[in-house]
Design a protein around this motif. Structure first.
Motif, PDB file in Angstrom:
ATOM      1  N   ALA A 155      33.813  67.359   9.169  1.00  0.00           N
ATOM      2  CA  ALA A 155      33.076  66.208   8.619  1.00  0.00           C
ATOM      3  C   ALA A 155      33.260  66.149   7.106  1.00  0.00           C
ATOM      4  CB  ALA A 155      31.599  66.311   8.978  1.00  0.00           C
ATOM      5  N   ARG A 156      33.236  67.308   6.489  1.00  0.00           N
ATOM      6  CA  ARG A 156      33.340  67.374   5.025  1.00  0.00           C
ATOM      7  C   ARG A 156      34.737  66.970   4.554  1.00  0.00           C
ATOM      8  NH1 ARG A 156      30.463  72.277   2.426  1.00  0.00           N
ATOM      9  NH2 ARG A 156      29.765  71.219   0.558  1.00  0.00           N
ATOM     10  N   GLU A 157      35.763  67.432   5.281  1.00  0.00           N
ATOM     11  CA  GLU A 157      37.147  67.227   4.803  1.00  0.00           C
ATOM     12  C   GLU A 157      37.756  65.912   5.274  1.00  0.00           C
ATOM     13  OE1 GLU A 157      39.156  70.670   6.343  1.00  0.00           O
ATOM     14  OE2 GLU A 157      37.590  71.948   5.492  1.00  0.00           O
ATOM     15  N   ALA A 158      37.429  65.488   6.486  1.00  0.00           N
ATOM     16  CA  ALA A 158      38.171  64.355   7.079  1.00  0.00           C
ATOM     17  C   ALA A 158      37.397  63.046   7.076  1.00  0.00           C
ATOM     18  CB  ALA A 158      38.586  64.710   8.506  1.00  0.00           C
ATOM     19  N   ALA A 159      36.069  63.109   6.949  1.00  0.00           N
ATOM     20  CA  ALA A 159      35.277  61.874   7.079  1.00  0.00           C
ATOM     21  C   ALA A 159      35.257  61.082   5.777  1.00  0.00           C
ATOM     22  CB  ALA A 159      33.855  62.214   7.507  1.00  0.00           C
ATOM     23  N   SER A 160      35.108  59.763   5.911  1.00  0.00           N
ATOM     24  CA  SER A 160      34.871  58.911   4.736  1.00  0.00           C
ATOM     25  C   SER A 160      33.372  58.750   4.519  1.00  0.00           C
ATOM     26  CB  SER A 160      35.466  57.511   4.925  1.00  0.00           C
ATOM     27  OG  SER A 160      36.476  57.479   5.883  1.00  0.00           O
ATOM     28  N   GLN A 161      32.625  58.739   5.644  1.00  0.00           N
ATOM     29  CA  GLN A 161      31.168  58.611   5.610  1.00  0.00           C
ATOM     30  C   GLN A 161      30.582  59.604   6.602  1.00  0.00           C
ATOM     31  OE1 GLN A 161      28.781  56.344   4.108  1.00  0.00           O
ATOM     32  NE2 GLN A 161      30.468  55.913   2.696  1.00  0.00           N
ATOM     33  N   VAL A 162      29.423  60.146   6.265  1.00  0.00           N
ATOM     34  CA  VAL A 162      28.725  61.044   7.187  1.00  0.00           C
ATOM     35  C   VAL A 162      27.322  60.489   7.412  1.00  0.00           C
ATOM     36  CG1 VAL A 162      27.952  63.411   7.620  1.00  0.00           C
ATOM     37  CG2 VAL A 162      30.002  63.012   6.249  1.00  0.00           C
ATOM     38  N   ILE A 163      26.914  60.489   8.676  1.00  0.00           N
ATOM     39  CA  ILE A 163      25.557  60.067   9.039  1.00  0.00           C
ATOM     40  C   ILE A 163      24.853  61.264   9.658  1.00  0.00           C
ATOM     41  CG2 ILE A 163      24.341  58.825  10.892  1.00  0.00           C
ATOM     42  CD1 ILE A 163      26.044  56.409  10.302  1.00  0.00           C
ATOM     43  N   PHE A 164      23.607  61.503   9.205  1.00  0.00           N
ATOM     44  CA  PHE A 164      22.772  62.519   9.844  1.00  0.00           C
ATOM     45  C   PHE A 164      21.702  61.802  10.658  1.00  0.00           C
ATOM     46  CE2 PHE A 164      18.809  65.153   9.524  1.00  0.00           C
ATOM     47  CZ  PHE A 164      19.190  66.101  10.461  1.00  0.00           C
ATOM     48  N   MET A 165      21.691  62.061  11.956  1.00  0.00           N
ATOM     49  CA  MET A 165      20.710  61.449  12.856  1.00  0.00           C
ATOM     50  C   MET A 165      19.698  62.473  13.334  1.00  0.00           C
ATOM     51  SD  MET A 165      22.777  58.816  15.371  1.00  0.00           S
ATOM     52  CE  MET A 165      21.303  58.340  16.313  1.00  0.00           C
TER      53      MET A 165
ATOM     54  N   GLU B 240      19.914  60.043   6.970  1.00  0.00           N
ATOM     55  CA  GLU B 240      20.655  60.013   5.704  1.00  0.00           C
ATOM     56  C   GLU B 240      22.107  59.659   5.978  1.00  0.00           C
ATOM     57  OE1 GLU B 240      21.269  62.793   1.715  1.00  0.00           O
ATOM     58  OE2 GLU B 240      19.721  63.287   3.169  1.00  0.00           O
ATOM     59  N   GLN B 241      22.706  58.984   5.013  1.00  0.00           N
ATOM     60  CA  GLN B 241      24.113  58.589   5.133  1.00  0.00           C
ATOM     61  C   GLN B 241      24.752  58.669   3.753  1.00  0.00           C
ATOM     62  OE1 GLN B 241      24.728  54.755   6.928  1.00  0.00           O
ATOM     63  NE2 GLN B 241      26.932  54.801   6.650  1.00  0.00           N
ATOM     64  N   GLY B 242      26.004  59.095   3.712  1.00  0.00           N
ATOM     65  CA  GLY B 242      26.670  59.116   2.410  1.00  0.00           C
ATOM     66  C   GLY B 242      28.101  59.584   2.510  1.00  0.00           C
ATOM     67  N   GLU B 243      28.770  59.611   1.361  1.00  0.00           N
ATOM     68  CA  GLU B 243      30.125  60.155   1.314  1.00  0.00           C
ATOM     69  C   GLU B 243      30.030  61.672   1.396  1.00  0.00           C
ATOM     70  OE1 GLU B 243      32.102  58.502  -2.063  1.00  0.00           O
ATOM     71  OE2 GLU B 243      32.123  56.474  -1.186  1.00  0.00           O
ATOM     72  N   PRO B 244      31.010  62.307   2.059  1.00  0.00           N
ATOM     73  CA  PRO B 244      30.889  63.726   2.376  1.00  0.00           C
ATOM     74  C   PRO B 244      30.563  64.619   1.182  1.00  0.00           C
ATOM     75  CG  PRO B 244      32.888  62.821   3.346  1.00  0.00           C
ATOM     76  CD  PRO B 244      32.251  61.723   2.583  1.00  0.00           C
ATOM     77  N   GLU B 245      31.217  64.361   0.052  1.00  0.00           N
ATOM     78  CA  GLU B 245      31.039  65.270  -1.079  1.00  0.00           C
ATOM     79  C   GLU B 245      29.572  65.348  -1.501  1.00  0.00           C
ATOM     80  OE1 GLU B 245      33.098  65.665  -5.372  1.00  0.00           O
ATOM     81  OE2 GLU B 245      34.404  65.268  -3.656  1.00  0.00           O
ATOM     82  N   THR B 246      28.973  64.166  -1.695  1.00  0.00           N
ATOM     83  CA  THR B 246      27.561  64.112  -2.107  1.00  0.00           C
ATOM     84  C   THR B 246      26.661  64.545  -0.972  1.00  0.00           C
ATOM     85  OG1 THR B 246      28.269  62.111  -3.238  1.00  0.00           O
ATOM     86  CG2 THR B 246      25.931  62.605  -3.318  1.00  0.00           C
ATOM     87  N   PHE B 247      26.983  64.076   0.224  1.00  0.00           N
ATOM     88  CA  PHE B 247      26.152  64.348   1.395  1.00  0.00           C
ATOM     89  C   PHE B 247      25.969  65.853   1.585  1.00  0.00           C
ATOM     90  CE2 PHE B 247      25.326  65.234   5.793  1.00  0.00           C
ATOM     91  CZ  PHE B 247      24.463  64.236   6.209  1.00  0.00           C
ATOM     92  N   PHE B 248      27.072  66.597   1.494  1.00  0.00           N
ATOM     93  CA  PHE B 248      26.986  68.042   1.757  1.00  0.00           C
ATOM     94  C   PHE B 248      26.515  68.842   0.541  1.00  0.00           C
ATOM     95  CE2 PHE B 248      29.744  66.821   5.316  1.00  0.00           C
ATOM     96  CZ  PHE B 248      29.079  67.478   6.343  1.00  0.00           C
TER      97      PHE B 248
END
Length: 260
Positions: free
Chosen positions: A219-229, A236-244
């Protein structure tokens, strides 16, 4: 400039999606948007509604209310009574054909060889001839590193190989959007890497993907967006770098601490 407009094209939009099984409300008004070439990773604890949401995209589950658009065309809308209504069958089939799905369990036909598994849907669903499909099917087997396994049966393959065949099989229909439902959860850790490698390569080729996963590194390396459900909501939703690195919500922070 063509690239810019391509990149902007919304491939999938889900708005205010509600879904209940009996009294259990599993999705409580979910909104997502995925643009061409993006990879959306959906993470969260078991029972949060991730897989149900994914299955609603290609109508393996029907929504109760909300709207679903695929490539700018409605698959489902909510009528005046607040109930979801799907488009007519022919249109529905056409829209659903633009999605490909890879499941936790590989779901290969056990009585067919690897090659037959790849050819089945294009020949049966699209009415193509074997000689029209086979060259492309061979390219896909090469792509997932299984050129030499075309005549094997699923039982002769490892789990990781079976899952890579399942990916090639979904790609054989030339979908515009690939859906992955925890594609590595049934695999031993040493086989997980080969499946994730195939998925990373697809991401690098700008395949539009929605991936339900517990693989945080992917999720961190390949995703453009990450959603936490959690509990049927997007927390929460965001770009991987900030999200993680800087999750805002306490629920996200607690979940990531357990996972990382």
């Amino acid at each position: 400039m063509a690239n810019m407009t391509d990149k902007q094209e919304v491939m999938l939009r889900m708005h205010d999606i509600h879904k209940a099984f009996g009294d259990n409300e599993v999705l409580k008004g979910i909104d997502i948007e995925v643009r061409r070439g993006e990879v959306l990773a959906i993470i969260g604890p078991s029972g949060s509604g991730k897989s149900t949401l994914l299955r609603c995209i290609n109508k393996l589950e029907t929504i109760d209310s909300g709207s679903i658009e695929i490539k700018g065309e409605f698959l489902a809308v909510t009528d005046g009574d607040g109930k979801a209504e799907y488009v007519e069958t022919k249109k529905e089939r056409q829209l659903l054909a633009s999605t490909g799905m890879v499941f936790q369990q590989f779901n290969l036909f056990p009585h067919m060889t690897v090659m037959e598994n790849l050819l089945e849907a294009p020949m049966q669903v699209k009415g193509l001839k074997r000689e029209e499909v086979e060259p492309y099917a061979r390219q896909l087997l090469a792509k997932v590193g299984l050129s030499d396994r075309a005549d094997y049966y699923p039982s002769q393959l490892s789990g990781g190989q079976q899952q890579r065949v399942a990916i090639a099989r979904a790609l054989c229909m030339k979908p515009d959007i690939m859906l992955f439902d925890e594609p590595t959860s049934a695999l031993d850790p040493e086989l997980t890497g080969e499946v994730l490698k195939t998925m990373r390569e697809l991401a690098e080729e700008h395949m539009t993907m929605v991936v339900v996963t517990h693989e945080m590194a992917f999720a961190r390396e390949a995703a453009s967006q990450v959603i936490f459900m959690a509990d049927g909501n997007i927390v929460e939703q965001g770009e991987p770098e900030t999200f993680f690195s800087q999750p805002r919500e306490e629920r996200t922070q607690a979940f990531l601490q357990n996972m990382l």
